[in-house]
Design a protein around this motif. Structure first.
Motif, PDB file in Angstrom:
ATOM      1  N   PRO A 101       0.812  -1.216   0.000  1.00  0.00           N
ATOM      2  CA  PRO A 101       0.000   0.000   0.000  1.00  0.00           C
ATOM      3  C   PRO A 101       0.856   1.281   0.000  1.00  0.00           C
ATOM      4  CG  PRO A 101      -0.858  -1.563   1.592  1.00  0.00           C
ATOM      5  CD  PRO A 101       0.444  -2.119   1.093  1.00  0.00           C
ATOM      6  N   ASN A 102       2.105   1.172   0.461  1.00  0.00           N
ATOM      7  CA  ASN A 102       3.016   2.323   0.488  1.00  0.00           C
ATOM      8  C   ASN A 102       3.962   2.334  -0.704  1.00  0.00           C
ATOM      9  OD1 ASN A 102       1.956   3.193   2.970  1.00  0.00           O
ATOM     10  ND2 ASN A 102       3.286   1.795   4.085  1.00  0.00           N
ATOM     11  N   GLY A 103       3.663   1.550  -1.722  1.00  0.00           N
ATOM     12  CA  GLY A 103       4.510   1.496  -2.913  1.00  0.00           C
ATOM     13  C   GLY A 103       5.387   0.262  -2.911  1.00  0.00           C
ATOM     14  N   PRO A 104       6.289   0.156  -3.903  1.00  0.00           N
ATOM     15  CA  PRO A 104       7.135  -1.035  -3.993  1.00  0.00           C
ATOM     16  C   PRO A 104       8.114  -1.130  -2.824  1.00  0.00           C
ATOM     17  CG  PRO A 104       7.717   0.566  -5.692  1.00  0.00           C
ATOM     18  CD  PRO A 104       6.548   1.112  -4.972  1.00  0.00           C
ATOM     19  N   ARG A 105       8.387  -2.361  -2.392  1.00  0.00           N
ATOM     20  CA  ARG A 105       9.318  -2.605  -1.296  1.00  0.00           C
ATOM     21  C   ARG A 105      10.100  -3.870  -1.604  1.00  0.00           C
ATOM     22  NH1 ARG A 105      10.113  -1.436   4.122  1.00  0.00           N
ATOM     23  NH2 ARG A 105       8.348  -0.056   4.187  1.00  0.00           N
ATOM     24  N   LEU A 106      11.413  -3.814  -1.390  1.00  0.00           N
ATOM     25  CA  LEU A 106      12.252  -4.994  -1.551  1.00  0.00           C
ATOM     26  C   LEU A 106      12.036  -5.901  -0.341  1.00  0.00           C
ATOM     27  CD1 LEU A 106      14.486  -6.371  -3.264  1.00  0.00           C
ATOM     28  CD2 LEU A 106      16.126  -5.274  -1.747  1.00  0.00           C
ATOM     29  N   VAL A 107      11.733  -7.160  -0.586  1.00  0.00           N
ATOM     30  CA  VAL A 107      11.539  -8.121   0.503  1.00  0.00           C
ATOM     31  C   VAL A 107      12.473  -9.306   0.302  1.00  0.00           C
ATOM     32  CG1 VAL A 107       9.136  -7.448   0.936  1.00  0.00           C
ATOM     33  CG2 VAL A 107       9.623  -9.323  -0.641  1.00  0.00           C
ATOM     34  N   THR A 108      12.809  -9.949   1.410  1.00  0.00           N
ATOM     35  CA  THR A 108      13.690 -11.112   1.408  1.00  0.00           C
ATOM     36  C   THR A 108      12.927 -12.303   1.967  1.00  0.00           C
ATOM     37  OG1 THR A 108      15.595  -9.675   1.798  1.00  0.00           O
ATOM     38  CG2 THR A 108      15.903 -12.026   2.247  1.00  0.00           C
ATOM     39  N   VAL A 109      13.024 -13.441   1.288  1.00  0.00           N
ATOM     40  CA  VAL A 109      12.384 -14.665   1.774  1.00  0.00           C
ATOM     41  C   VAL A 109      13.205 -15.187   2.948  1.00  0.00           C
ATOM     42  CG1 VAL A 109      11.750 -17.048   1.194  1.00  0.00           C
ATOM     43  CG2 VAL A 109      11.470 -15.216  -0.508  1.00  0.00           C
ATOM     44  N   VAL A 110      12.533 -15.366   4.103  1.00  0.00           N
ATOM     45  CA  VAL A 110      13.239 -15.865   5.292  1.00  0.00           C
ATOM     46  C   VAL A 110      12.803 -17.277   5.675  1.00  0.00           C
ATOM     47  CG1 VAL A 110      13.772 -13.580   6.222  1.00  0.00           C
ATOM     48  CG2 VAL A 110      11.618 -14.675   6.863  1.00  0.00           C
ATOM     49  N   GLU A 111      11.678 -17.733   5.113  1.00  0.00           N
ATOM     50  CA  GLU A 111      11.209 -19.092   5.393  1.00  0.00           C
ATOM     51  C   GLU A 111      10.200 -19.462   4.303  1.00  0.00           C
ATOM     52  OE1 GLU A 111       8.567 -21.210   8.842  1.00  0.00           O
ATOM     53  OE2 GLU A 111      10.039 -19.710   9.492  1.00  0.00           O
TER      54      GLU A 111
END
Length: 160
Positions: A101-111
């Motif tokens: 909702p706040n725009g694109p965000r880089l995320v990392t898979v942790v599980e």
């Protein structure tokens, strides 16, 4: 000339964590050039560079709040596996851009398991104190175009 708002500052740097592990460096590359006062680099480093001149060398310690922020547990979230393409390989450590909702965000898979993929939207360096060894290579006035765009342009102008 001193580093300050609307100045282009070029630095050579090495970034390490508390254990002394090198996380990033400009060694072997061109110096990092940024537009001072435009939020192009983390606040703690920019504050330490304010008023510095070409040739200055300094050691800078940046607390998490002045770097990539404190870790936010609410940014670690399980996502249904069904949100990913069928058969997609989603290994732990993979990074991708998610629409939020706040725009694109880089995320990392942790599980990851058959039901869910847990992603972490915190910056990988969030919550970590950072140590910089910095040498100011050059300070110059920003061009009108650089000031208008809010970032440094390379030789020959911008390419965006």
């Amino acid at each position: 000339m001193q580093a300050g708002n609307d100045k282009v500052v070029s630095i050579d740097y090495t970034l390490t964590n508390e254990e002394g592990q090198v996380l990033d460096t400009s060694e072997g590359r061109q110096p990092l050039a940024y537009l001072h006062g435009s939020g192009n680099i983390i606040p703690g480093l920019e504050q330490a560079l304010a008023g510095q001149e070409a040739g200055a060398e300094l050691a800078v310690e940046v607390a998490p709040k002045d770097g990539y922020g404190e870790r936010d547990p609410s940014l670690v979230q399980p996502v249904p596996r069904s949100n990913f393409p069928e058969g997609a390989d989603v290994p732990v450590g993979a990074q991708f851009q998610a629409q939020t909702p706040n725009g694109p965000r880089l995320v990392t898979v942790v599980e990851a398991n058959d039901e869910t993929v847990t992603v972490d939207g915190n910056h990988p360096l969030a919550g970590q104190p950072l140590k910089f060894q910095v040498k100011v290579v050059e300070v110059r006035d920003a061009t009108a175009e650089e000031k208008e765009h809010g970032h440094v342009h390379g030789p020959g102008g911008h390419n965006h």
